[in-house]
Design a protein around this motif. Structure first.
Motif, mmCIF file in Angstrom:
data_model
loop_
_atom_site.group_PDB
_atom_site.id
_atom_site.type_symbol
_atom_site.label_atom_id
_atom_site.label_comp_id
_atom_site.label_asym_id
_atom_site.label_seq_id
_atom_site.Cartn_x
_atom_site.Cartn_y
_atom_site.Cartn_z
ATOM 1 N N LEU A 102 -32.266 -34.496 -16.545
ATOM 2 C CA LEU A 102 -33.030 -35.736 -16.608
ATOM 3 C C LEU A 102 -32.247 -36.864 -17.258
ATOM 4 N N SER A 103 -31.108 -36.554 -17.846
ATOM 5 C CA SER A 103 -30.345 -37.555 -18.583
ATOM 6 C C SER A 103 -28.855 -37.331 -18.374
ATOM 7 N N PRO A 104 -28.054 -38.408 -18.379
ATOM 8 C CA PRO A 104 -26.612 -38.225 -18.239
ATOM 9 C C PRO A 104 -25.936 -37.841 -19.549
ATOM 10 N N THR A 105 -26.708 -37.633 -20.599
ATOM 11 C CA THR A 105 -26.126 -37.347 -21.903
ATOM 12 C C THR A 105 -25.991 -35.846 -22.124
ATOM 13 N N LEU A 106 -24.830 -35.438 -22.623
ATOM 14 C CA LEU A 106 -24.580 -34.040 -22.966
ATOM 15 C C LEU A 106 -24.589 -33.920 -24.477
ATOM 16 N N TYR A 107 -25.092 -32.811 -24.964
ATOM 17 C CA TYR A 107 -25.097 -32.554 -26.398
ATOM 18 C C TYR A 107 -24.329 -31.273 -26.628
ATOM 19 N N TRP A 108 -23.471 -31.272 -27.647
ATOM 20 C CA TRP A 108 -22.788 -30.026 -27.927
ATOM 21 C C TRP A 108 -23.113 -29.561 -29.328
ATOM 22 N N THR A 109 -23.209 -28.244 -29.441
ATOM 23 C CA THR A 109 -23.661 -27.640 -30.690
ATOM 24 C C THR A 109 -22.737 -26.512 -31.107
ATOM 25 N N ILE A 115 -22.280 -36.942 -25.752
ATOM 26 C CA ILE A 115 -21.376 -37.660 -24.861
ATOM 27 C C ILE A 115 -22.164 -37.985 -23.601
ATOM 28 N N GLY A 116 -22.015 -39.199 -23.105
ATOM 29 C CA GLY A 116 -22.761 -39.605 -21.918
ATOM 30 C C GLY A 116 -21.859 -40.250 -20.897
ATOM 31 N N ALA A 117 -22.167 -40.037 -19.627
ATOM 32 C CA ALA A 117 -21.431 -40.639 -18.517
ATOM 33 C C ALA A 117 -22.401 -41.529 -17.751
ATOM 34 N N GLU A 162 -18.524 -44.850 -16.804
ATOM 35 C CA GLU A 162 -18.051 -45.140 -18.156
ATOM 36 C C GLU A 162 -18.616 -44.080 -19.086
ATOM 37 N N ILE A 163 -17.757 -43.557 -19.933
ATOM 38 C CA ILE A 163 -18.156 -42.505 -20.867
ATOM 39 C C ILE A 163 -18.254 -43.083 -22.269
ATOM 40 N N GLY A 164 -19.302 -42.692 -22.980
ATOM 41 C CA GLY A 164 -19.463 -43.025 -24.388
ATOM 42 C C GLY A 164 -19.751 -41.751 -25.154
ATOM 43 N N TYR A 165 -19.321 -41.685 -26.393
ATOM 44 C CA TYR A 165 -19.549 -40.474 -27.176
ATOM 45 C C TYR A 165 -19.680 -40.812 -28.650
#
Length: 131
Positions: free
Chosen positions: A22-29, A38-40, A49-52
């Protein structure tokens, strides 16, 4: 749709990068503790464009570089994106090193483009890209 992307270095520590459909954002744990995100985000002409961001507690462990590499690889190989771009302010040189270590190349600088929230002064915005 991708449910989970594993980054090699994080996977060795049983960490996972979670991707929500549902979202372009990835979460790492790691050990159930949120390390960062990090999001694309799509741009024009088949570019992303990637932001993190990453918790200060986890700086200098290579996690952001590994996550950025994994997202770039996915965008290029699976999503067939033409170009991936990323930017950092000139006072955050560590972020630029992350981009370089992830294989991105310097693309250009926008002079006095942003305001550094920590100093409230104008700074350059430095772009990197990967094709």
């Amino acid at each position: 749709d991708i449910d989970i992307i594993y980054a090699d270095r994080l996977n060795k520590k049983t960490a996972k990068i979670y991707a929500s459909s549902l979202s372009p954002t990835l979460y790492w744990t790691y050990s159930k503790e949120l390390i960062g995100a990090i999001g694309a985000f799509p741009s024009e002409d088949n570019r992303y464009e990637i932001g993190y961001n990453i918790s200060k507690k986890h700086w200098r462990n290579g996690y952001t570089t590994e996550a950025l590499k994994a997202v770039i690889k996915f965008l290029k190989e699976e999503a067939k994106v033409y170009k991936v771009i990323c930017a950092h302010i000139s006072t955050n040189l560590a972020s630029g090193k992350v981009m370089q270590k992830a294989g991105m190349e310097y693309d250009g600088t926008l002079k006095d483009y942003r305001i550094d929230k920590s100093t409230n002064e104008r700074v350059d915005l430095i772009y990197y890209s990967s094709r």
